[in-house]
Structures are given as C-alpha cells and as structure tokens.
Write a protein that holds these residues in place. Sequence first.
Motif, PDB file in Angstrom:
ATOM      1  N   ILE A 102       0.872  -1.177   0.000  1.00  0.00           N
ATOM      2  CA  ILE A 102       0.000   0.000   0.000  1.00  0.00           C
ATOM      3  C   ILE A 102       0.902   1.217   0.000  1.00  0.00           C
TER       4      ILE A 102
ATOM      5  N   ALA B 152     -10.702 -11.334  -0.443  1.00  0.00           N
ATOM      6  CA  ALA B 152      -9.877 -10.214  -0.896  1.00  0.00           C
ATOM      7  C   ALA B 152     -10.185  -8.919  -0.161  1.00  0.00           C
ATOM      8  N   ALA B 153     -11.024  -9.005   0.862  1.00  0.00           N
ATOM      9  CA  ALA B 153     -11.407  -7.791   1.591  1.00  0.00           C
ATOM     10  C   ALA B 153     -10.197  -7.181   2.286  1.00  0.00           C
ATOM     11  N   PRO B 154     -10.169  -5.860   2.398  1.00  0.00           N
ATOM     12  CA  PRO B 154      -9.024  -5.154   2.967  1.00  0.00           C
ATOM     13  C   PRO B 154      -9.006  -5.164   4.493  1.00  0.00           C
ATOM     14  N   VAL B 155      -8.718  -6.307   5.070  1.00  0.00           N
ATOM     15  CA  VAL B 155      -8.570  -6.426   6.517  1.00  0.00           C
ATOM     16  C   VAL B 155      -7.083  -6.549   6.800  1.00  0.00           C
ATOM     17  N   PHE B 156      -6.430  -5.386   6.876  1.00  0.00           N
ATOM     18  CA  PHE B 156      -4.981  -5.335   7.052  1.00  0.00           C
ATOM     19  C   PHE B 156      -4.680  -5.218   8.537  1.00  0.00           C
TER      20      PHE B 156
ATOM     21  N   LEU C 227      -5.616  -0.990  12.056  1.00  0.00           N
ATOM     22  CA  LEU C 227      -6.957  -1.530  11.851  1.00  0.00           C
ATOM     23  C   LEU C 227      -7.824  -1.231  13.068  1.00  0.00           C
TER      24      LEU C 227
ATOM     25  N   TRP D 182     -13.481  -3.758  -0.842  1.00  0.00           N
ATOM     26  CA  TRP D 182     -13.173  -4.343  -2.148  1.00  0.00           C
ATOM     27  C   TRP D 182     -14.206  -3.800  -3.145  1.00  0.00           C
TER      28      TRP D 182
ATOM     29  N   PHE E 186      -9.871   2.768  -1.041  1.00  0.00           N
ATOM     30  CA  PHE E 186      -9.918   3.477   0.225  1.00  0.00           C
ATOM     31  C   PHE E 186     -10.708   4.767   0.058  1.00  0.00           C
TER      32      PHE E 186
ATOM     33  N   HIS F 185      -2.141 -10.193  -7.301  1.00  0.00           N
ATOM     34  CA  HIS F 185      -3.298  -9.440  -7.781  1.00  0.00           C
ATOM     35  C   HIS F 185      -2.984  -7.979  -7.574  1.00  0.00           C
TER      36      HIS F 185
ATOM     37  N   TYR G  49      -1.698  -7.511  -3.884  1.00  0.00           N
ATOM     38  CA  TYR G  49      -1.507  -8.660  -3.005  1.00  0.00           C
ATOM     39  C   TYR G  49      -0.528  -9.634  -3.649  1.00  0.00           C
TER      40      TYR G  49
ATOM     41  N   TRP H  98      -4.008   1.118  -2.573  1.00  0.00           N
ATOM     42  CA  TRP H  98      -3.628  -0.290  -2.599  1.00  0.00           C
ATOM     43  C   TRP H  98      -2.848  -0.582  -3.857  1.00  0.00           C
TER      44      TRP H  98
ATOM     45  N   VAL I 260      -8.871  -3.238  -4.157  1.00  0.00           N
ATOM     46  CA  VAL I 260      -9.181  -2.585  -2.891  1.00  0.00           C
ATOM     47  C   VAL I 260      -9.220  -1.081  -3.103  1.00  0.00           C
TER      48      VAL I 260
ATOM     49  N   SER J 193     -13.813  -1.948   6.172  1.00  0.00           N
ATOM     50  CA  SER J 193     -12.848  -1.826   7.265  1.00  0.00           C
ATOM     51  C   SER J 193     -12.580  -0.347   7.508  1.00  0.00           C
TER      52      SER J 193
ATOM     53  N   ILE K  11     -17.625  -6.208   2.682  1.00  0.00           N
ATOM     54  CA  ILE K  11     -17.386  -5.722   4.036  1.00  0.00           C
ATOM     55  C   ILE K  11     -16.499  -4.484   4.014  1.00  0.00           C
TER      56      ILE K  11
ATOM     57  N   TYR L 172      -9.627   2.343   9.339  1.00  0.00           N
ATOM     58  CA  TYR L 172      -8.250   2.484   9.822  1.00  0.00           C
ATOM     59  C   TYR L 172      -8.063   3.843  10.467  1.00  0.00           C
TER      60      TYR L 172
ATOM     61  N   TYR M  24       4.021   1.145   2.304  1.00  0.00           N
ATOM     62  CA  TYR M  24       3.791   0.266   3.440  1.00  0.00           C
ATOM     63  C   TYR M  24       3.611  -1.179   2.968  1.00  0.00           C
TER      64      TYR M  24
ATOM     65  N   PHE N 138     -11.046 -13.452   5.018  1.00  0.00           N
ATOM     66  CA  PHE N 138     -11.939 -12.431   4.517  1.00  0.00           C
ATOM     67  C   PHE N 138     -11.839 -12.289   3.002  1.00  0.00           C
TER      68      PHE N 138
ATOM     69  N   PRO O 291      -5.444  -2.387 -10.850  1.00  0.00           N
ATOM     70  CA  PRO O 291      -5.469  -2.253 -12.317  1.00  0.00           C
ATOM     71  C   PRO O 291      -4.748  -1.011 -12.825  1.00  0.00           C
TER      72      PRO O 291
END
Lengths: 123, 110
Positions: free
Chosen positions: A39, A106-110, B47, B92, B101, A60, A52, A49, B99, B35, B33, B37, A96, A104, A63
């Motif tokens: 990130i 591909a959800a952004p749970v970092f 998080l 997402w 933000f 991934h 991954y 982002w 992803v 998130s 979902i 930060y 970062y 989760f 784009p």
Amino acid sequence: QVQLQESGPGLVKSSETLSLTCTVSGGSIAGGNYHWTWIRQHPGKGLEWIGYVYDSGSTHSNPSLKSRVAMSVDMAKKQFSLHLSSVTAADTAMYYCARAQTIFAAAPVFDSWGQGTLVTVSS
Amino acid sequence: QSVLTQAPSASGTPGQRVTISCSGSRSNVGPNIVSWYQQVPGMAPKLLIYSNDQRPSGVPDRFSGSKSGTSASLAISGLQSEDEADYFCAAWDDSLHGVIFGGGTKLTVL
C-alpha cells in the motif's frame, strides 16, 4: 506478535525501477492464511492499494498500476517484494507493507503493518 | 478522487460522540465488508474496525462501526484527545477488481 519491516532505497531515479522488500518476523509467512500486501500513501494524501502477493506466488495488482508492478514472495527468507517499473515523480510516496487475512477473501482487513518507507523519485 | 467518499474533516470536544461516514456504491460498500483504519500523524495506519462492525482485540469499545446499504459509518463515543487522527474506510470493489480506500477524514479534538 508479527512484525513487518520495509527496506529498500529511499531515492530512485525517474524511469528506473523501485524495489522494496518486506521482512516478516514473529509469525509465519506460509500456510495460506494471509495475503501479503503493498500500500502506498502520497505525501499528505490518502491510501492507495498496490496489490496482493499470496504464498503461492500468485499476485493481484491494482489495475491502475498493473502494467508496472511485479511482486514476489520468498518463503525461506520470510520476505515479499515489490518492483515498480518506469517510475515518475508521481510515484513518490510512503510505501507500506501489510498483512491481510485470507479468511476475509480479498477484503481489505490489514491487521499488521510495517512502519513504512519513504521513496522519493528524482529526475 | 477516491471511489469511497468521506468528509475531509470532522471535530468534537472531549467526551462527545462523533460519526464519520463513508459513502460508496453497489460495487463496493453495498456487497462487501468495510474496514476502518486510524492513522496518527507520522505513524502507519492501524486496523480499527473490520467486517463492518467488528473490533480487533485491543481496540476500545468506544469505537463502533455500522453499514447500511452503500454507506458505512464509524462512531467514536467519549471522544479523547488521543483520538485525533486521520480515519480511512476501505472495501473491495467488484467493478475495479481491487481494494479502494476513502479519501480520509481528519478528526480534530477541540
């Protein structure tokens, strides 16, 4: 407690390739439980982002950056890497590395982040 | 311009409750979902909320998240000076296949 630490040059010349490495300590990099993530944050701006990399080595990418991004993982060294080619001043940012849990998808749970490393692109 | 829309700033006095909103669409917040930060100046993001309303261990219960339709919210009750930070939402996006933000909300504790 897992810790992530970015490393790499703080200054890159325009048109060259930015290369960074993230070292994971205090936890496993394998096992399929995590996406390893890059990130960036432009000075005074929001978060972007980059992509991954999975412990399988598949990736991934955003784009908007995909044509210039390459990522890889080295399980033995517990490291993952980012290579961003043909950089311009617009790539100057804090970079970062982070960990996302695969539970989760591909959800952004970092849930863990490195401290960040500032990369400046010079002309 | 961020795909997730947040007000650039918010403020409150100690003890107050403040709410920060994150507006998305049917390709991101709607089906996925959210998130949240927290980023204190000079530090990496942390998080705060995941899966719309879940707190990681160690995050005070003064912080709560919710989602309705294509919008999500972060509420902070009993505001403290240490809550002064930037807050970002993330989700997402099924159309962008990535992803995204929010642009971030800078919270000032007066």
